[in-house]
Design a protein around this motif. Structure first.
Motif, PDB file in Angstrom:
ATOM      1  N   ALA A 326      -6.241 -10.466 -18.911  1.00 37.64           N
ATOM      2  CA  ALA A 326      -7.102  -9.618 -18.088  1.00 37.64           C
ATOM      3  C   ALA A 326      -7.007 -10.011 -16.618  1.00 37.64           C
ATOM      4  O   ALA A 326      -6.870  -9.154 -15.733  1.00 37.64           O
ATOM      5  N   SER A 327      -7.079 -11.305 -16.340  1.00 37.30           N
ATOM      6  CA  SER A 327      -7.056 -11.775 -14.954  1.00 37.30           C
ATOM      7  C   SER A 327      -5.721 -11.478 -14.276  1.00 37.30           C
ATOM      8  O   SER A 327      -5.682 -11.102 -13.097  1.00 37.30           O
ATOM      9  N   LYS A 328      -4.623 -11.627 -15.018  1.00 29.54           N
ATOM     10  CA  LYS A 328      -3.310 -11.339 -14.441  1.00 29.54           C
ATOM     11  C   LYS A 328      -3.223  -9.883 -14.019  1.00 29.54           C
ATOM     12  O   LYS A 328      -2.716  -9.562 -12.935  1.00 29.54           O
ATOM     13  N   PHE A 329      -3.746  -8.985 -14.838  1.00 28.54           N
ATOM     14  CA  PHE A 329      -3.710  -7.566 -14.500  1.00 28.54           C
ATOM     15  C   PHE A 329      -4.574  -7.289 -13.269  1.00 28.54           C
ATOM     16  O   PHE A 329      -4.137  -6.624 -12.325  1.00 28.54           O
ATOM     17  N   ILE A 330      -5.788  -7.801 -13.252  1.00 24.83           N
ATOM     18  CA  ILE A 330      -6.701  -7.550 -12.133  1.00 24.83           C
ATOM     19  C   ILE A 330      -6.122  -8.101 -10.831  1.00 24.83           C
ATOM     20  O   ILE A 330      -6.167  -7.451  -9.785  1.00 24.83           O
ATOM     21  N   ASP A 331      -5.553  -9.298 -10.899  1.00 22.12           N
ATOM     22  CA  ASP A 331      -5.012  -9.930  -9.697  1.00 22.12           C
ATOM     23  C   ASP A 331      -3.764  -9.217  -9.170  1.00 22.12           C
ATOM     24  O   ASP A 331      -3.384  -9.405  -8.005  1.00 22.12           O
ATOM     25  N   SER A 332      -3.127  -8.398 -10.001  1.00 18.63           N
ATOM     26  CA  SER A 332      -1.913  -7.686  -9.572  1.00 18.63           C
ATOM     27  C   SER A 332      -2.223  -6.405  -8.811  1.00 18.63           C
ATOM     28  O   SER A 332      -1.335  -5.828  -8.179  1.00 18.63           O
ATOM     29  N   LEU A 333      -3.462  -5.962  -8.848  1.00 15.13           N
ATOM     30  CA  LEU A 333      -3.835  -4.687  -8.226  1.00 15.13           C
ATOM     31  C   LEU A 333      -3.975  -4.830  -6.716  1.00 15.13           C
ATOM     32  O   LEU A 333      -4.714  -5.694  -6.229  1.00 15.13           O
ATOM     33  N   ARG A 334      -3.279  -3.979  -5.975  1.00 17.72           N
ATOM     34  CA  ARG A 334      -3.358  -3.948  -4.512  1.00 17.72           C
ATOM     35  C   ARG A 334      -3.345  -2.489  -4.048  1.00 17.72           C
ATOM     36  O   ARG A 334      -2.652  -1.650  -4.623  1.00 17.72           O
ATOM     37  N   SER A 335      -4.072  -2.194  -2.997  1.00 17.50           N
ATOM     38  CA  SER A 335      -4.001  -0.862  -2.408  1.00 17.50           C
ATOM     39  C   SER A 335      -2.598  -0.584  -1.896  1.00 17.50           C
ATOM     40  O   SER A 335      -1.896  -1.510  -1.456  1.00 17.50           O
ATOM     41  N   LEU A 336      -2.198   0.668  -1.918  1.00 18.59           N
ATOM     42  CA  LEU A 336      -0.890   1.031  -1.385  1.00 18.59           C
ATOM     43  C   LEU A 336      -0.801   0.683   0.094  1.00 18.59           C
ATOM     44  O   LEU A 336       0.217   0.176   0.573  1.00 18.59           O
ATOM     45  N   ASN A 337      -1.862   0.963   0.850  1.00 18.06           N
ATOM     46  CA  ASN A 337      -1.965   0.600   2.274  1.00 18.06           C
ATOM     47  C   ASN A 337      -0.724   1.022   3.047  1.00 18.06           C
ATOM     48  O   ASN A 337      -0.104   0.249   3.766  1.00 18.06           O
ATOM     49  N   SER A 338      -0.380   2.298   2.915  1.00 20.59           N
ATOM     50  CA  SER A 338       0.755   2.859   3.650  1.00 20.59           C
ATOM     51  C   SER A 338       0.229   3.605   4.874  1.00 20.59           C
ATOM     52  O   SER A 338      -0.986   3.733   5.077  1.00 20.59           O
ATOM     53  N   GLU A 339       1.151   4.121   5.672  1.00 22.04           N
ATOM     54  CA  GLU A 339       0.742   4.886   6.844  1.00 22.04           C
ATOM     55  C   GLU A 339      -0.036   6.129   6.431  1.00 22.04           C
ATOM     56  O   GLU A 339      -1.030   6.502   7.076  1.00 22.04           O
ATOM     57  N   GLN A 340       0.403   6.761   5.343  1.00 22.46           N
ATOM     58  CA  GLN A 340      -0.278   7.967   4.882  1.00 22.46           C
ATOM     59  C   GLN A 340      -1.555   7.655   4.112  1.00 22.46           C
ATOM     60  O   GLN A 340      -2.520   8.427   4.148  1.00 22.46           O
ATOM     61  N   TYR A 341      -1.573   6.513   3.418  1.00 18.64           N
ATOM     62  CA  TYR A 341      -2.725   6.133   2.607  1.00 18.64           C
ATOM     63  C   TYR A 341      -3.170   4.713   2.987  1.00 18.64           C
ATOM     64  O   TYR A 341      -2.985   3.760   2.238  1.00 18.64           O
ATOM     65  N   PRO A 342      -3.781   4.558   4.170  1.00 20.78           N
ATOM     66  CA  PRO A 342      -4.169   3.219   4.643  1.00 20.78           C
ATOM     67  C   PRO A 342      -5.380   2.680   3.887  1.00 20.78           C
ATOM     68  O   PRO A 342      -6.184   3.445   3.332  1.00 20.78           O
ATOM     69  N   ALA A 343      -5.505   1.367   3.891  1.00 22.12           N
ATOM     70  CA  ALA A 343      -6.675   0.707   3.317  1.00 22.12           C
ATOM     71  C   ALA A 343      -7.630   0.373   4.465  1.00 22.12           C
ATOM     72  O   ALA A 343      -7.426  -0.600   5.187  1.00 22.12           O
ATOM     73  N   ARG A 344      -8.652   1.181   4.626  1.00 21.73           N
ATOM     74  CA  ARG A 344      -9.597   1.010   5.743  1.00 21.73           C
ATOM     75  C   ARG A 344     -10.728   0.085   5.309  1.00 21.73           C
ATOM     76  O   ARG A 344     -11.863   0.516   5.047  1.00 21.73           O
TER      77      ARG A 344
END
Length: 554
Positions: A326-344
């Motif tokens: 479970a922890s490995k899966f959760i820790d692998s998640l990151r926002s795309l944070n691209s120019e079109q889809y930024p992480a604000r």
């Protein structure tokens, strides 16, 4: 009662600038239908006679109108889980929070616009335990000519995970509330409404996904289960995660995903194995000593060039307490944070909050042990009002709620230890007030008062960024040094780890009343819930719209 045609005209008057797409119209008839599962037939509450219910399709920017007609003996509401509901809190759906329920024989038109979102969400009943059978997917496609930020699949498939009780779920929870004890766990897990073969019903059929060799499929996976986090696997295949809770992620491969009640996950499945059939499993994750339904739901992926009797390639689901998986899966998640889809991600914080989440014990002279199990946030077991809080807020009705919900635990203690000697909680309808556009950092801290336990927490009206998590007690001096403020995953539902904490950040840019609660239905029933009141900003574009004329009365 406002007629449907008049409701549509009212919508056009009230929302002239919110939608930049087309209007989608749906009608949901809530009624009872007999279905057979586990060699047992029982009547259940359904939408349009289907279980799971129909998938609602829209495009980003569309205005959505859903007329919900209540043909059952229960009061009903529908929540559009994960839809931001910008200024349209009247359409959010939680009973007695944003609306009074639709009474038997009556209807209500939910009216909202999909603003700045695309991906997989879901809808479900938000009253009693009707969510067990009243649920379905929401598929929000990108605007026309806007591609996915990942390789385009050849086909898409909705996969809804859930639970099944042989007995009536309302009877299950009512008996538990009467006794003061925990309710009976479900009899099976299900994939698209079917458990697959079981020892007590070997003829039970499972869902089958037929695939063509070499093609890639987008699986839109929803966990609609009432009370259990689930692992999902496909034997012999890797899954590429590309989105969670209608927010794109940096793609990564895994053979197992973890999905809590209330969460959605989109994965790419490429049919790159040999001819045959491959087992699909949905199994529980629980790393604390709490009783769960330990039966694994089974389905199959079947290649079209295979004979019907082809050998089945199987897989072993992770153990129920597989915390490292479970922890490995959760820790692998990151926002795309691209120019079109930024992480604000909010980098400054106006409200720094710490909410403990967990269980307690209150006196109950009529209960089996003279006490009842309750649940709470910051030692407050939320009491549901009889007038919707949003109505009380909008019309300044006094006596319905108090805006004094504590921003930190009333008494500090070793949260993940044995807990205080007094396990009793306070009761009340208490909310936390936020100014429009203020920023919030909220640390959700599990407690071990009865036992540490996972808590999937859902926030209505907002997406948030999961900036940090850890085991043990949150330390305000050292824990923030490990926060990810660059590309944390963006969600609407987050799992608080057993014996640990999760930190989230969001901007209160949506006026109204917004529910926050554990998406384990038993914990919500016991009181693990609260609400934020976000005041209007400046001008009509930062203010809650007026209520519709057909808003159900209390």
């Amino acid at each position: 009662m406002l007629s449907y045609v008049r409701a549509l005209l009212l919508v056009a008057i009230m929302l002239p600038v919110l939608a930049d797409g087309r209007t989608r119209k749906y009608k949901f008839n809530v009624a009872v239908k007999k279905v057979t599962r586990l060699c047992y037939t029982k009547p259940i509450v359904t939408v349009n006679g289907r279980f799971p219910g129909p998938t609602l399709y829209a495009e980003e920017g569309d205005n959505v109108l859903v007329e919900v007609v209540n043909n059952v003996k229960y009061n009903v509401t529908i929540h559009w889980h994960g839809v931001r509901q910008i200024r349209t809190g009247w359409a959010d759906g939680p009973a007695y929070i944003t609306q009074c329920p639709i009474q038997p024989g009556h209807s209500y038109v939910y009216n909202f616009t999909i603003t700045g979102q695309r991906g997989t969400l879901f809808w479900h009943a938000h009253i009693l335990w009707l969510r067990a059978t009243v649920h379905g997917a929401i598929v929000v496609l990108p605007k026309p000519n806007v591609p996915y930020p990942f390789p385009a699949p050849q086909k898409e498939e909705v996969i809804i995970l859930g639970e099944w009780w042989k007995s009536d779920t309302e009877a299950v929870i009512n008996e538990a509330l009467k006794s003061g004890l925990a309710p009976n766990v479900s009899d099976a897990h299900i994939i698209n409404g079917h458990p697959g073969p079981m020892s007590d019903c070997p003829t039970s059929k499972g869902f089958q996904l037929t695939v063509d060799s070499g093609k890639t499929y987008l699986l839109r996976i929803v966990n609609a289960a009432l009370n259990e986090e689930l692992f999902f696997k496909v034997a012999g295949h890797q899954l590429t995660v590309v989105e969670v809770d209608a927010c794109y992620t940096k793609p990564f491969k895994t053979d197992t995903i973890l999905i809590t009640p209330g969460q959605t996950t989109n994965v790419l499945l490429t049919a790159d194995q040999g001819a045959g059939s491959y087992l699909v499993t949905a199994s529980p994750f629980m790393d604390s000593p709490i009783a769960v339904d330990n039966k694994t739901a089974m389905a199959t992926v079947h290649y079209t060039n295979s004979v019907a009797t082809a050998d089945l390639t199987t897989t072993n689901p992770p153990p129920q307490n597989a915390t490292p998986v479970a922890s490995k899966f959760i820790d692998s998640l990151r926002s795309l944070n691209s120019e079109q889809y930024p992480a604000r991600v909010p980098l400054t914080v106006d409200h720094s909050l710490l909410f403990t989440v967990g269980l307690g014990v209150n006196p109950c002279p009529t209960c089996v042990n003279g006490s009842r199990v309750v649940a709470d946030m910051n030692n407050v077991s939320f009491t549901m009002p009889t007038t919707a809080i949003l109505q009380a807020h909008y019309f300044n009705i006094s006596g319905v709620f108090a805006d004094d919900f504590p921003g930190k635990p009333p008494i500090a203690f070793n949260y993940t230890g044995g807990g205080p000697k007094n396990m009793q909680t306070m009761s009340g309808t208490r909310v936390y007030r936020l100014a429009f556009n203020s920023t919030v950092q909220l640390v959700l801290q599990d407690t071990g008062i009865i036992a540490p336990e996972n808590h999937p927490i859902h926030l209505h009206g907002f997406n948030f960024f999961a900036v940090g998590r850890g085991l043990g007690n949150y330390n305000p001096n050292t824990s923030p040094s490990k926060f990810n403020l660059v590309d944390p995953v963006e969600r609407n539902t987050i799992g608080v780890p057993s014996g640990g904490w999760t930190a989230i950040r969001f901007q209160a840019d949506n006026p109204g009343v917004w529910f926050m609660h554990c998406h384990l239905e038993v914990h919500t029933t016991w009181g693990l819930k609260m609400a934020f009141v976000v005041d209007n900003g400046e001008g009509p574009n930062e203010s809650l719209i007026p209520p519709p004329n057909d808003l159900p009365p209390c």
